[in-house]
Design an enzyme around this catalytic site. Structure first.
Site, short mmCIF file in Angstrom:
data_model
loop_
_atom_site.label_atom_id
_atom_site.label_comp_id
_atom_site.label_asym_id
_atom_site.label_seq_id
_atom_site.Cartn_x
_atom_site.Cartn_y
_atom_site.Cartn_z
N HIS A 32 36.25 50.25 -51.61
CA HIS A 32 35.66 51.40 -52.31
C HIS A 32 35.55 52.55 -51.31
CE1 HIS A 32 33.22 53.22 -55.52
NE2 HIS A 32 32.44 53.69 -54.56
N GLY A 141 25.56 59.92 -53.26
CA GLY A 141 25.58 60.77 -52.07
C GLY A 141 25.25 60.04 -50.79
N PHE A 142 24.36 59.04 -50.87
CA PHE A 142 23.95 58.39 -49.62
C PHE A 142 23.80 56.89 -49.80
CE2 PHE A 142 23.27 62.27 -47.37
CZ PHE A 142 22.93 63.19 -48.36
N GLY A 144 21.96 53.26 -48.69
CA GLY A 144 20.59 52.89 -48.34
C GLY A 144 19.51 53.33 -49.30
N ASP A 174 27.47 50.65 -58.48
CA ASP A 174 27.63 51.30 -57.19
C ASP A 174 26.31 51.88 -56.70
OD1 ASP A 174 29.85 54.03 -56.07
OD2 ASP A 174 28.44 52.73 -55.00
N GLY A 175 25.71 51.17 -55.68
CA GLY A 175 24.47 51.69 -55.10
C GLY A 175 23.39 50.63 -55.05
N GLY A 196 27.62 47.78 -50.11
CA GLY A 196 27.38 48.62 -48.92
C GLY A 196 26.35 47.99 -48.00
C1 DX5 Z 1 26.30 56.00 -52.86
C2 DX5 Z 1 27.60 55.29 -52.59
C3 DX5 Z 1 27.47 53.78 -52.49
C4 DX5 Z 1 26.71 53.29 -51.34
C5 DX5 Z 1 26.56 51.78 -51.38
O1 DX5 Z 1 26.59 57.33 -53.22
O2 DX5 Z 1 28.50 55.57 -53.64
O3 DX5 Z 1 28.78 53.23 -52.40
O4 DX5 Z 1 27.34 53.64 -50.17
O5 DX5 Z 1 25.81 51.39 -50.30
P1 DX5 Z 1 24.31 50.83 -50.44
O6 DX5 Z 1 24.45 49.34 -50.66
O7 DX5 Z 1 23.69 51.17 -49.13
O8 DX5 Z 1 23.66 51.53 -51.58
ZN ZN Z 2 30.92 55.05 -54.70
#
Ligand code: DX5
Ligand code: ZN
Length: 231
Positions: A32, A141-142, A144, A174-175, A196
């Site tokens: 991803h 966006g982020f 964690g 996702d997230g 992630g």
């Molecule tokens: C957030 C991202 C996710 C994120 C997943 O905008 O699209 O892919 O990096 O990581 P964690 O598991 O830290 O939420």
């Molecule tokens: Zn993503």
């Protein structure tokens, strides 16, 4: 089959090539790749050149998540970089159907990503032009961030919509997809997990150990779900 894919924005950018090689060997199903423009979301991550540099090191699908405004202007760029699947945010384009058709016409899988507050009804008239839906389970966006609990209901509503309309569309989440949230998203119908810092990028274990542990956990979850359904 539940598919797992590392979210490479969580990787150490200094050893991205080795990270891809190790995860491929460890048996992940896809990669991803979050692309951010600092405008649609308040962050920047990787661009087409970085994706292109990783392409030779794995045959696994590159799932490019475009968190950018007017994604229709960048489809060819990311195809050229080596994408196999591209998801675009419905909130970021005025021409969703045309954009999805464009992705499909070029031979890739087309995905729609939904921000947490976006209703699934947005998808009603593109169900025949989409291969997967990315349910943002955090605000994009982020890494964690914390899982938004109402997203369990959203996954379940999506599954119900697809079953009612007779479509076999993958549901990607996702997230903050980790050991606390995987049981709920699986139970509600998700089958693609973006992994992630909540699951695969954990400093205390190796990538190989993280993949093995996660696959075992998913297997056990599905077995216990099966046993519950049989009761
Ligand atoms: C957030 C991202 C996710 C994120 C997943 O905008 O699209 O892919 O990096 O990581 P964690 O598991 O830290 O939420
Ligand atoms: Zn993503």
């Amino acid at each position: 089959m539940t598919l797992i894919g590392p979210s490479l924005m969580c990787a150490d950018m200094g050893v991205l090539k080795e990270t891809v090689i190790r995860f491929e060997k460890a048996g992940v199903d896809f990669f991803h790749l979050d692309v951010m423009d600092g405008s649609f979301v308040p962050n920047f991550t990787m661009g087409p050149d970085m994706i292109k540099s990783l392409r030779p090191y794995t045959n696994k699908p590159f799932d490019v998540h475009l968190m950018v405004k007017n994604p229709e202007n960048h489809i060819d760029t990311f195809i050229e970089a080596g994408a196999n699947m591209i998801s675009v945010h419905t909130e970021a384009t005025e021409h969703l159907q045309r954009t999805l058709q464009m992705i499909r016409d070029k031979g890739l899988k087309a995905g729609v990503a939904l921000n947490p507050s976006t209703p699934i009804e947005e998808l009603k008239y593109v169900l025949d032009t989409v291969d997967y839906i990315t349910v943002m389970t955090v605000n994009p966006g982020f890494a964690g961030q914390r899982f938004i609990p109402l997203m369990y209901q959203k996954v379940s509503d999506l599954k119900r919509m697809f079953d009612a309309e007779g479509y076999n569309i993958d549901i990607q989440v996702d997230g903050n997809i980790g050991y606390e949230t995987i049981p709920g998203v699986l139970e509600n119908g998700a089958n693609m997990l973006v992994c992630g810092t909540s699951s695969l990028f954990k400093p205390e274990i190796t990538f190989e150990e993280a993949v093995e542990k996660l696959k075992k956990f998913i297997e056990n979850q599905k077995l216990s779900q099966l046993e519950t359904n049989l009761k």
